[in-house]
Scaffold this motif. Structure first.
Motif, mmCIF file in Angstrom:
data_model
loop_
_atom_site.group_PDB
_atom_site.id
_atom_site.type_symbol
_atom_site.label_atom_id
_atom_site.label_comp_id
_atom_site.label_asym_id
_atom_site.label_seq_id
_atom_site.Cartn_x
_atom_site.Cartn_y
_atom_site.Cartn_z
ATOM 1 N N ALA A 170 -4.896 -9.282 -75.608
ATOM 2 C CA ALA A 170 -4.007 -9.589 -74.479
ATOM 3 C C ALA A 170 -4.691 -8.804 -73.164
ATOM 4 O O ALA A 170 -3.992 -7.733 -73.232
ATOM 5 C CB ALA A 170 -2.674 -9.707 -74.861
ATOM 6 N N ALA A 208 0.427 -15.855 -79.954
ATOM 7 C CA ALA A 208 -1.022 -16.431 -80.248
ATOM 8 C C ALA A 208 -1.413 -16.276 -81.891
ATOM 9 O O ALA A 208 -1.902 -17.048 -82.525
ATOM 10 C CB ALA A 208 -2.073 -15.888 -79.424
ATOM 11 N N ILE A 218 -6.472 -13.411 -74.862
ATOM 12 C CA ILE A 218 -5.255 -14.145 -73.754
ATOM 13 C C ILE A 218 -5.270 -13.248 -72.664
ATOM 14 O O ILE A 218 -5.071 -12.340 -72.686
ATOM 15 C CB ILE A 218 -3.942 -13.823 -74.717
ATOM 16 C CG1 ILE A 218 -4.087 -14.381 -76.292
ATOM 17 C CG2 ILE A 218 -2.764 -14.714 -73.969
ATOM 18 C CD1 ILE A 218 -4.276 -15.310 -76.415
#
Length: 221
Positions: A170, A208, A218
């Motif tokens: 992320a 996710a 992400i």
């Protein structure tokens, strides 16, 4: 042979790796049910086509808010570094774990010779997810994770240059450290590591992983 060699190295340095726990009171001494996803991803999280390995997706803001792990989810926060950015990320993971009543243990690797052993120790503890924060762990993760595909990892605020299917990241503009001699991104900006953005990254990344969207990045911008 590599996992066995790494495990042997972990035994030598285990005493130097700080481990602490918090969360639901689960001491991890007993097996637990396979975790599941509670809630659904909102519109705009999943792309129209399934993302390819190592792809980057940009979910709609807040499309992950309705997702959380089931009771008894076990997480290890793996951290290295005392810089403000790493502390902000670690605090975000801890806050998320407390809010979701996640059973979390922390492994804090305080020296370079502990990085690989700390990752191996986290794997040996068999969590549902290892969340890694701190740029110093990126190259050690690249060394270890490909040999342990059954263990899911989430990297917050950085990413592996060539992640395998079990490593999700992320990330955002201003972060995006990738290791492997690539150097710091020209867009790197410590000011972007805010508690709010770090919290979003943790929640989006976990959402996710819980939904099987792994091995990708992400992107939060």
């Amino acid at each position: 042979m590599r996992p066995r060699l790494l495990a042997a190295g972990a035994l030598a340095a285990a005493a130097a790796v700080l481990v602490s726990g918090c969360g639901s009171g689960d001491d991890w001494s007993r097996p637990h049910p396979k975790p599941s996803t509670v809630g659904d991803l909102g519109l705009g999280f999943r792309p129209a086509a399934s993302p390819a390995p190592e792809a980057t997706i940009t979910p709609r803001p807040g499309s992950w808010d309705g997702v959380r792990p089931s009771e008894g989810y076990r997480v290890i926060l793996l951290t290295a570094g005392k810089d403000a950015q790493t502390r902000t990320l670690a605090n975000a993971v801890t806050k998320w774990a407390e809010e979701e009543d996640v059973s979390m243990k922390t492994i804090d690797a305080t020296a370079p010779d502990q990085y690989v052993p700390s990752i191996v120790r986290a794997i040996d503890m068999a969590p549902d997810l290892v969340i890694s924060v701190g740029n110093d762990l990126i190259d050690p993760l690249a060394l270890v994770t490909a040999s342990h595909l059954a263990q899911q990892f989430l990297v917050v605020g950085a990413e592996l240059a060539e992640p395998t299917e079990n490593v999700t990241a992320a990330d955002w503009t201003g972060a995006s450290f990738r290791g492997e001699g690539l150097g710091m991104s020209s867009a790197y900006d410590p000011a972007t590591f805010t508690p709010e953005r770090a919290g979003r990254a943790v929640r989006a990344g976990v959402a996710a992983v819980l939904n099987g969207l792994t091995g990708i990045v992400i992107w939060l911008d």
